[in-house]
Write an enzyme that holds these catalytic residues in place. Sequence first.
Site, PDB file in Angstrom:
ATOM      1  N   ASP A 167     -12.395 -58.185  17.888  1.00 24.05           N
ATOM      2  CA  ASP A 167     -11.112 -57.872  18.954  1.00 24.05           C
ATOM      3  C   ASP A 167     -11.336 -57.283  20.375  1.00 24.05           C
ATOM      4  O   ASP A 167     -10.194 -56.785  20.801  1.00 24.05           O
ATOM      5  CB  ASP A 167     -10.219 -57.067  18.038  1.00 24.05           C
ATOM      6  N   GLU A 187      -6.753 -48.992  25.156  1.00 24.84           N
ATOM      7  CA  GLU A 187      -5.786 -50.204  25.421  1.00 24.84           C
ATOM      8  C   GLU A 187      -4.253 -49.650  25.581  1.00 24.84           C
ATOM      9  O   GLU A 187      -3.917 -48.781  24.763  1.00 24.84           O
ATOM     10  CB  GLU A 187      -6.051 -51.426  24.524  1.00 24.84           C
TER      11      GLU A 187
END
Length: 348
Positions: free
Chosen positions: A232, A61
């Site tokens: 998450d 990410e």
Amino acid sequence: MQNLNIVPFVSVDNMMKLVLHLGPERVMTDLATYIEADFRRWESFDKTPRVASHSAVGVIELMPTSDGEMYGFKYVNGHPKNTREGLQTVTAFGLLAEVNTGYPILLTEMTILTALRTAAMSALAAKHLAPEGATTMAMIGNGAQAEFQALAFKALCGISRVRLYDIDPAATAKCTRNLAGSGLTLTACTSAEEAMEGAGIVTTCTADKQNAMILTDNMVGAGVHINAVGGDCPGKTELHRDILLRSAIFVEYPPQTRIEGEIQQLAPDHPVTELWQVITGAAKGRSDARQITLFDSVGFAIEDFSALRYVHDQLKSLPYSEPLDMIADPDDPRDLYGMLLRAKAKAA
Ligand code: NAD
């Protein structure tokens, strides 16, 4: 004038020196102060859900944000299977740049910094949400993040007892060893239920790429604060959906948390409260002693920006960086190719 072509670089070695020089509890307390200050000016930041590249085994990410003066981003991965290969689940590095020139002003390791900022964020949320007088925390998942979480809750929330549980007893043993001498009273437990006995705060910080059931509804009594850190990612959650339906839910940035957090299990319009509004006083935190509060933590770019800003400020008086020759610097800014030719002539 500062030489903008040379970028201060904080290696893992220097990050460890910085953290040990100041002390981890002080660093996390300072980070919470920086995060709190940035959450108070939430509206001045560019915000976007992080840019995620998913694979069957994990995620990579990018987490960017800017306050108009500085721009920051973090590169971070999440690979639960990595520990079986002797690698970490989460690693990261990040960069801070000046908006005025676009030039970087800091490049730093962020694996350690992420653990510190995540724990600081958890404790900051708990300061507003945890039941009054809570001194015991259950810590479920005793991997890389666990000690940081325990110490942040000690420093910021007055936790004095931590009840540890992990499916892998070796992880609990590691955590117990590392926290010996921290001043915390530690109890190694053999189940999540046992870890939760008498705990006013429950932190879940496990890693498994599935909709896990670390906590089921019957395990959660009235008045508890849940700090859910491990869920998450899409398809990666820790709590049974029924717990969410009984909880007041607090999040960082809803457009990201609805994709990645525990609330991916709920309808897209299920009410949640944004933590920055609790911090500014615009929204209520815990409303009564029996309320179950849930911080559905996923980690947001502004927290990393705060952490980068903190490290940048520390380097003004501490020597824990090295100069990195990172930005090409031709004498005539438009003669980049000429710089290459001059280097060739010099090497000949
Ligand atoms: P880690 O792999 O080092 O540790 C995870 C631990 O969870 C391991 O010890 C494992 O044995 C344990 N575990 C797995 N399943 C369990 C179960 N059912 N019950 C009890 N324990 C179990 O990972 P880490 O670096 O400590 O990260 C933990 C999680 O937190 C990861 O999922 C990571 O993605 C997430 N994380 C979130 C944030 C955030 O800001 N919210 C930041 C960093 C990490």
